[in-house]
Design a protein around this motif. Structure first.
Motif, short mmCIF file in Angstrom:
data_model
loop_
_atom_site.label_atom_id
_atom_site.label_comp_id
_atom_site.label_asym_id
_atom_site.label_seq_id
_atom_site.Cartn_x
_atom_site.Cartn_y
_atom_site.Cartn_z
N HIS A 181 0.83 -1.21 0.00
CA HIS A 181 0.00 0.00 0.00
C HIS A 181 0.86 1.26 0.00
CE1 HIS A 181 -3.23 2.78 1.01
NE2 HIS A 181 -2.48 3.24 2.00
N ARG A 182 1.92 1.26 0.80
CA ARG A 182 2.76 2.46 0.95
C ARG A 182 3.46 2.83 -0.35
NH1 ARG A 182 4.94 0.80 5.08
NH2 ARG A 182 6.92 0.00 4.32
N ARG A 186 -2.17 4.30 -4.33
CA ARG A 186 -3.19 4.55 -3.32
C ARG A 186 -2.60 4.98 -1.98
NH1 ARG A 186 -8.24 2.32 -4.34
NH2 ARG A 186 -8.44 1.31 -6.38
N ARG A 187 -1.33 5.30 -1.96
CA ARG A 187 -0.64 5.56 -0.69
C ARG A 187 -1.27 6.68 0.13
NH1 ARG A 187 4.88 7.13 -3.58
NH2 ARG A 187 3.94 5.69 -5.06
N SER A 188 -1.92 7.64 -0.53
CA SER A 188 -2.56 8.74 0.20
C SER A 188 -3.92 8.35 0.77
CB SER A 188 -2.72 9.96 -0.71
OG SER A 188 -3.52 9.64 -1.84
N GLY A 233 -8.19 3.57 -1.11
CA GLY A 233 -7.07 2.95 -0.40
C GLY A 233 -7.06 1.44 -0.55
N SER A 234 -6.64 0.76 0.52
CA SER A 234 -6.48 -0.69 0.47
C SER A 234 -7.08 -1.32 1.73
CB SER A 234 -4.99 -1.08 0.39
OG SER A 234 -4.34 -0.41 -0.67
N VAL A 235 -7.57 -2.55 1.57
CA VAL A 235 -8.07 -3.34 2.69
C VAL A 235 -7.28 -4.64 2.75
CG1 VAL A 235 -10.00 -4.74 3.54
CG2 VAL A 235 -10.40 -2.40 2.78
N LEU A 236 -6.81 -4.97 3.94
CA LEU A 236 -6.14 -6.25 4.17
C LEU A 236 -7.14 -7.21 4.81
CD1 LEU A 236 -3.80 -8.26 4.46
CD2 LEU A 236 -3.22 -7.13 6.62
#
Length: 478
Positions: A181-182, A186-188, A233-236
């Motif tokens: 993700h970082r 989508r890092r922001s 963003g992202s979902v884990l």
């Protein structure tokens, strides 16, 4: 015939590449600085560039952009003496085809450049640079296993494809997801992890998809789910193997159609989220038993990453231990040193709990030592009560000691084989027959573990790379 440029200030590396590629019929140009290499690139078309990071004047990573402007889509391969995640990401973001970590095997490097020449295009660049990973949640390691992991993260981070991270408990699967993700576009946006195994099965649907007011007892207001909250963003999805079977169809639809329907609502809502799944459970076995849908597996595992166990990267233990002491969550004015004897003990242990167990052991020792140098007696008892400490290992890889039953079974089989073979008249010497039996599976296992990296395999085996090449030719191992 291709025109290849080698940019390195080490004359021996330039000579080796020149000899190797000239023998293959290529035209080879060499330069000892990025500035000289750029002048050569401006003089005519190049088919590939091999570029060192540490150079006098402009460094290799800074030169990636100017080289890309001059040579177009031709592949660029980076050489670095220290490959960390930041180097990998910067190389890939700058449009590098791949990178090599010194010391490398010449055959491996030649094969990589040959593959690069056959490629149709270099990876696309991704703007931005977050700087090196050095925080408490950084991925730490110089081992070949970690270098391969850094490459995989750097390759997949700029894309939006779903990623499945597998590996044993304690290997850092969430850290890998955070790194993806970082270093992504989508890092922001937000990064939202959810451990599905920790949720009540009745709450998983509402947690992921949300619910509307009145959909069930206690639903007094609308609530957005994680898939909607993580927009942009992202979902884990941690421990994804534990998601209830009846929800897997709904998750599959969310992945395929990018929409989520809250509990109690008939109207799907558009979602913009990248899914990263993680598990330490064998999903292949769960699919066979009908506990996990095959179609969902293939949608979540467009790109798979295997988190290496600590026993496959023992050379990283000193780095990890020092890192954990620096970022120790216990308030200490100074970080204690680790004695060589304590490091040797750390390298000996089986680490069934992997990096998480190592971190706990180091922090325990820091408390017990009270600021004094950490000695073996400051460490907690070895292992998780499942196995004793193994023999000392300085090979940077390998596996944990086999269980007693396995060791006895292997010894019994070898004894029976030796008794039978020693009586065979006119055969080759018994020692040679034993090596012909034992070496091929050992060589294949080590090469598989290190993705064909011969330099790393030779180090683990404790033999010279030339000796390894001879053995591979002898047994016909590619």
């Amino acid at each position: 015939m291709s025109r290849i440029l080698i940019v390195d200030d080490e004359a021996s590396i330039c000579w080796s590449f020149r000899e190797s590629f000239s023998d293959l019929g290529h035209e080879v140009e060499v330069a000892s600085s990025a500035e000289e290499g750029l002048r050569i690139a401006a003089s005519g078309p190049l088919d590939a560039v091999v570029l060192d990071v540490r150079l006098p004047g402009m460094d290799g990573l800074s030169a990636l952009g100017p080289f890309r402007e001059r040579i177009g889509p031709a592949p660029i391969i980076i050489i670095t003496a220290f490959g960390d995640l930041d180097t990998a990401v910067r190389a890939m973001e700058g449009g590098a085809f791949d990178y090599l970590v010194k010391p490398f095997d010449l055959d491996q490097a030649t094969a990589l450049v040959t593959r690069a020449l056959a490629s149709s295009a270099a990876p696309q660049a991704v703007p931005g640079d977050d700087g090196p990973d050095s925080g408490p949640d950084a991925l730490i390691g110089n081992s070949p296993a970690m270098q391969e992991l850094f490459k995989q993260i750097a390759l997949v981070a700029p894309t939006d494809v779903p990623v499945l991270i597998t590996g044993e408990s304690g290997t850092g699967k969430e850290l890998i997801a955070r790194a993806i993700h970082r270093h992504s576009r989508r890092r922001s946006g937000p990064f939202l992890p959810v451990c599905l195994a920790a949720l009540n099965p009745n709450l998983v649907e509402g947690e992921l998809f949300g619910h509307v007011r009145g959909s069930f007892t206690g639903a007094t207001h609308d609530r957005r789910g994680l898939l909607e909250l993580a927009g942009g963003g992202s979902v884990l999805l941690d421990e994804v193997g534990d998601i209830p079977l009846d929800l897997q169809v709904k998750l599959l639809r969310a992945v395929e159609h990018r929409e989520a329907t809250p509990v109690g609502d008939a109207r799907p809502r558009r979602i913009d989220v990248r899914l990263v799944a993680a598990t330490n459970r064998p999903l292949a076995e769960l699919m066979k038993s009908g506990e996990f849908r095959q179609d969902l597996f293939f949608r979540l595992s467009v790109f798979q990453i295997e988190a290496p166990p600590l026993r496959a990267r023992r050379d990283d233990i000193p780095l990890l231990a020092a890192h954990f002491l620096r970022s120790c969550r216990f308030a200490m004015t100074t970080s204690p040193e680790i004695t060589p004897e304590a490091l040797a003990e750390l390298r000996r242990r089986p680490w069934e709990g992997n990096v998480r167990e190592l971190r706990n052991a180091v922090e325990h020792a820091a408390v017990v030592s009270r600021g004094q140098p950490i000695r073996p007696e400051h460490l907690p008892p070895a292992g998780l009560g499942l196995a004793p400490s193994g023999p000392a290992s300085g090979d940077g890889g390998g596996t944990s000691p086999p269980a007693d039953d396995d060791a006895r079974a292997i010894a019994d089989r070898l004894s029976a084989w030796a008794a039978r073979e020693v009586a065979r008249p006119g055969a080759a010497p018994l020692h040679e027959r034993f090596l012909d039996l034992a070496e091929p599976p050992l060589l294949r296992a080590v090469l598989d573990l290190y993705q064909g990296n011969r330099a790393a395999a030779a180090q683990v085996l404790g033999i010279h790379r030339a000796t390894l090449r001879q053995k591979l030719r002898k047994y016909g191992i590619q």
